[in-house]
Every structure is written in C-alpha cells, then in structure tokens.
Write a protein that holds these residues in place. Structure first.
Motif, mmCIF file in Angstrom:
data_model
loop_
_atom_site.group_PDB
_atom_site.id
_atom_site.type_symbol
_atom_site.label_atom_id
_atom_site.label_comp_id
_atom_site.label_asym_id
_atom_site.label_seq_id
_atom_site.Cartn_x
_atom_site.Cartn_y
_atom_site.Cartn_z
ATOM 1 N N ALA A 173 0.811 -1.215 0.000
ATOM 2 C CA ALA A 173 0.000 0.000 0.000
ATOM 3 C C ALA A 173 0.846 1.266 0.000
ATOM 4 C CB ALA A 173 -0.938 0.002 1.203
ATOM 5 N N ALA A 174 2.154 1.137 0.192
ATOM 6 C CA ALA A 174 3.030 2.305 0.274
ATOM 7 C C ALA A 174 3.285 2.894 -1.101
ATOM 8 C CB ALA A 174 4.348 1.926 0.931
ATOM 9 N N VAL A 175 3.386 4.218 -1.140
ATOM 10 C CA VAL A 175 3.713 4.936 -2.372
ATOM 11 C C VAL A 175 4.955 5.781 -2.107
ATOM 12 C CG1 VAL A 175 1.355 4.981 -3.227
ATOM 13 C CG2 VAL A 175 2.156 6.832 -1.767
ATOM 14 N N THR A 176 5.727 6.018 -3.132
ATOM 15 C CA THR A 176 6.947 6.818 -3.013
ATOM 16 C C THR A 176 6.641 8.266 -3.336
ATOM 17 O OG1 THR A 176 8.317 4.919 -3.639
ATOM 18 C CG2 THR A 176 9.304 7.116 -3.828
ATOM 19 N N GLU A 215 -13.437 10.809 11.492
ATOM 20 C CA GLU A 215 -12.411 10.197 10.632
ATOM 21 C C GLU A 215 -11.210 11.109 10.519
ATOM 22 O OE1 GLU A 215 -13.094 8.476 6.817
ATOM 23 O OE2 GLU A 215 -15.091 7.770 7.362
ATOM 24 N N ARG A 216 -10.037 10.494 10.475
ATOM 25 C CA ARG A 216 -8.795 11.249 10.332
ATOM 26 C C ARG A 216 -7.858 10.506 9.386
ATOM 27 N NH1 ARG A 216 -11.507 14.707 11.851
ATOM 28 N NH2 ARG A 216 -11.454 15.816 13.857
ATOM 29 N N TRP A 217 -6.911 11.261 8.849
ATOM 30 C CA TRP A 217 -5.849 10.654 8.054
ATOM 31 C C TRP A 217 -4.834 9.987 8.987
ATOM 32 C CZ3 TRP A 217 -5.634 9.513 3.142
ATOM 33 C CH2 TRP A 217 -6.310 10.285 2.192
ATOM 34 N N LEU A 218 -4.450 8.783 8.656
ATOM 35 C CA LEU A 218 -3.303 8.129 9.270
ATOM 36 C C LEU A 218 -2.228 8.006 8.205
ATOM 37 C CD1 LEU A 218 -1.592 6.468 11.218
ATOM 38 C CD2 LEU A 218 -2.984 4.458 10.633
ATOM 39 N N ILE A 219 -1.082 8.591 8.472
ATOM 40 C CA ILE A 219 0.039 8.576 7.534
ATOM 41 C C ILE A 219 1.208 7.893 8.222
ATOM 42 C CG2 ILE A 219 1.540 9.977 6.066
ATOM 43 C CD1 ILE A 219 -0.722 12.238 6.795
ATOM 44 N N ALA A 220 1.813 6.951 7.541
ATOM 45 C CA ALA A 220 2.961 6.238 8.098
ATOM 46 C C ALA A 220 4.105 6.256 7.091
ATOM 47 C CB ALA A 220 2.589 4.798 8.447
ATOM 48 N N SER A 230 -6.266 16.129 10.422
ATOM 49 C CA SER A 230 -7.680 16.446 10.275
ATOM 50 C C SER A 230 -7.983 17.107 8.938
ATOM 51 C CB SER A 230 -8.125 17.377 11.409
ATOM 52 O OG SER A 230 -7.445 18.630 11.324
ATOM 53 N N LEU A 231 -7.010 17.155 8.041
ATOM 54 C CA LEU A 231 -7.246 17.764 6.732
ATOM 55 C C LEU A 231 -8.292 16.961 5.964
ATOM 56 C CD1 LEU A 231 -3.605 18.756 5.733
ATOM 57 C CD2 LEU A 231 -5.434 20.227 6.566
ATOM 58 N N PRO A 232 -8.973 17.596 5.012
ATOM 59 C CA PRO A 232 -10.071 16.926 4.307
ATOM 60 C C PRO A 232 -9.657 15.615 3.654
ATOM 61 C CG PRO A 232 -10.075 19.277 3.830
ATOM 62 C CD PRO A 232 -8.812 19.004 4.592
ATOM 63 N N ALA A 233 -10.649 14.750 3.454
ATOM 64 C CA ALA A 233 -10.380 13.419 2.898
ATOM 65 C C ALA A 233 -9.864 13.484 1.469
ATOM 66 C CB ALA A 233 -11.646 12.566 2.961
ATOM 67 N N PRO A 265 -2.065 13.293 -1.329
ATOM 68 C CA PRO A 265 -0.998 12.716 -0.495
ATOM 69 C C PRO A 265 0.282 13.545 -0.496
ATOM 70 C CG PRO A 265 -2.101 10.993 -1.736
ATOM 71 C CD PRO A 265 -2.648 12.286 -2.242
ATOM 72 N N ALA A 266 0.616 14.107 -1.650
ATOM 73 C CA ALA A 266 1.841 14.912 -1.713
ATOM 74 C C ALA A 266 1.748 16.124 -0.792
ATOM 75 C CB ALA A 266 2.096 15.359 -3.156
ATOM 76 N N ASP A 267 0.550 16.729 -0.683
ATOM 77 C CA ASP A 267 0.376 17.865 0.221
ATOM 78 C C ASP A 267 0.470 17.424 1.676
ATOM 79 O OD1 ASP A 267 0.062 19.666 -1.851
ATOM 80 O OD2 ASP A 267 -2.117 19.417 -1.928
#
Length: 321
Positions: free
Chosen positions: A154-157, A194-199, A215-218, A222-224
């Motif tokens: 699921a990871a992206v560069t 709902e929240r973004w989870l970024i790893a 808490s940024l919008p859905a 991803p780059a932002d």
C-alpha cells in the motif's frame, strides 16, 4: 523552557515553506505554591501569583487563542508527538476549526473508517452503565497494526523537497481511521471523527518509522499531506537561527519579566530579518557589487559606510596640539 518550534503557523500570502512563527512562553515546573521556600523563589523572580504549571499542549492552545484574538487564525498546525499524542490538544484544535497534521506514536488506538457505533444495551444484570452514548463493539487496534494490515504494497513513493544532497523521498502509507479514546470529542451523532493516518515506511525498514494523524479533508492530495507533515524542518531551521544567530539561548537572568523581554526582542528581530528576506522589492533588486571583488580592508577605511576614524596610533593628544 517552552518554545513552539514544534508548531507551524503559515499565513496566507507568504511563500509556502518560507515562514514560520514561534510565540514563546515559559513553562514553570510543578511546585507547591504554599511552600514558603517556593513562594520566596517565585517572589525573587517576579513570577505573577496567578501563574502555575500547565501542560505544554495547554500553553500552545493559549498562544493559539492569543493569535485568534488578534485576527490571525492559523490555517494549519504541525507538531511533534509531544503534542500530537495528546487527544486533548487535537480536540482543542478541532473546537477552534484549525486543521492539523501531528506526529504520534504507533501505539495510539483507532478503529477502521467503516466501524459502526451501536447503542449501549444493559443486560439487566449488575449495575446499569453510566454512559449512555454510542459505543464501538469492535476492539480498537493500534496505528502500527492498521499500517501492517494494509501491508507494504500500500506504500507509495513521494518526494517532499529538495535537500542539499538531492531530492528527499521515502515510502508512505495513507489510511483513513477513527482515533479512539474516551477524551476524543464525538460528532453530534455520537460517532468518532475520521482522520488521516500517515505512516512512513521506507523500503529498507522492517517496520514503519513515523506516524501522523491529520484532520485535513479526505480529498487532500498525499503529496500535500507529506509536505505539511515534513514542514517541521523549516521550523527547526528557524529555531536554530533564533538560537545561534540572534541569541535566544543567551539569556542568563532569573527574572520572569527579563526572560519575556529577551524572547520578545529576539522574536521581533527574527520577524524583521524574515520579512526582509521575503521582501519582493529586495528580490527584484540586483546586487550592486555583483561581478566586483569584495573589499577585504578594514571597516574604518570604507568611507562610504562610516566616517574615517583615526587609529589609536594616529590620535592627537592635547599636549601634541
């Protein structure tokens, strides 16, 4: 000492990734104010009687409120895990309508976005439940578990900026979750937000190395999300400039007023040089000395900068006159 190098406020109209502000407050240690020795030390330092120890996240919220009172609504707050792990801090930002992207530890708990809350039902035995709101029957999983369940596939560069040695890139996993906890404010319908989870999960690591909640919008790109999450390099750079270039850590006094005066002056100086650096007129002006060798002579010989001052050996005494 408390410094908001951990937090990032970007004002509209300034170049992105160019400016951060760091209001400052002094965090007092926890003491017993009724202790005569403590009271004497506080009196010598001039600490106001109303000042008490407060958690860092609470002091950060107070500074945000002070900005809002001045009409400066921060559009985004970025913080490290020292603040991000506090659900009270995140909840205070939600109450004020301030978006955030904060680093957290991987052991924080969360539900999947499709988790459904159900009414609490009393079985009729034992003490009736004191909580009447909705509950999530499924057990919450820690953030690291959510990312491992998604898998490395699921990871992206993504690249977030150009560093001194080239582009800075890594691999990231983006998920939607519902952070869990009894201190997290719920929506009007009783559900968890709902929240973004970024790893960040580099290819050469067996496990993710960093986690963020946002808490940024859905529909945020991803780059932002990564650029905002990684903006703390700019804040740390400014903090280092405050310390090494402007003397933030040079204060050696012991007074409450003196410390705040020192921090205020250093912050004002940093604001001045930052505004000067970003001045569009300055950016359009060409360097008048470009293409000419730089003068290395003594400053006293540069007549166009300062009047000529005779050296000690050339000074005429009254007896010689």
């Amino acid at each position: 000492m408390f410094g908001t190098a951990d937090s990032f406020f970007r004002e509209p109209g300034f170049p992105r990734d160019q400016l951060s502000t760091k209001p400052g407050q002094l965090q007092l240690p926890w003491t017993q104010p009724t202790d005569p020795q403590v009271a004497a030390r506080r009196d010598r330092c001039g600490i106001p009687g109303r000042e008490r120890h407060r958690p860092k996240w609470m002091m950060a919220v107070e500074m945000l409120d002070a900005l809002i009172e001045q009409g400066l609504q921060p559009p985004l707050v970025v913080a490290d895990a020292g603040y991000g792990d506090s659900s009270q801090f995140r909840g205070a930002l939600d109450e004020r309508g301030i978006g955030y992207i904060v680093q957290v530890k991987g052991d924080a708990l969360a539900h999947t976005p499709d988790a459904v809350a159900v009414p609490r039902v009393w079985s009729g035995r034992g003490r009736p439940p004191t909580r009447t709101g909705l509950r999530y029957p499924d057990t919450a999983v820690n953030l690291a578990g959510h990312v491992r369940a998604a898998g490395r596939d699921a990871a992206v560069t993504l690249t977030w900026r150009e560093g001194s040695k080239g582009a800075m890139s890594s691999q990231f996993v983006f998920l939607r979750v519902r952070p869990a906890g009894h201190r997290i404010a719920r929506a009007d319908d009783g559900t968890l937000p709902e929240r973004w989870l970024i790893a960040q999960w580099p290819d050469h690591e067996d496990q993710p190395v960093k986690y963020w909640l946002s808490s940024l919008p859905a529909d945020t790109e991803p780059a932002d999300l990564i650029r905002y999450g990684k903006i703390r390099w700019r804040i740390e750079h400014d903090y280092r400039e405050l310390k090494t270039g402007l003397g933030l850590d040079h204060f050696e006094g012991r007074s409450w007023t003196g410390w705040h005066r020192h921090v205020t002056l250093v912050t004002a100086a940093h604001l001045f040089i930052t505004m000067l650096r970003l001045d569009p007129k300055r950016l359009r002006r060409s360097d008048p000395l470009q293409g000419h060798p730089r003068v290395t002579t003594a400053a006293r010989d540069l007549d166009r900068h300062m009047p000529y001052l005779p050296s000690k050996a050339e000074t005429v005494t009254p007896q010689q006159a």
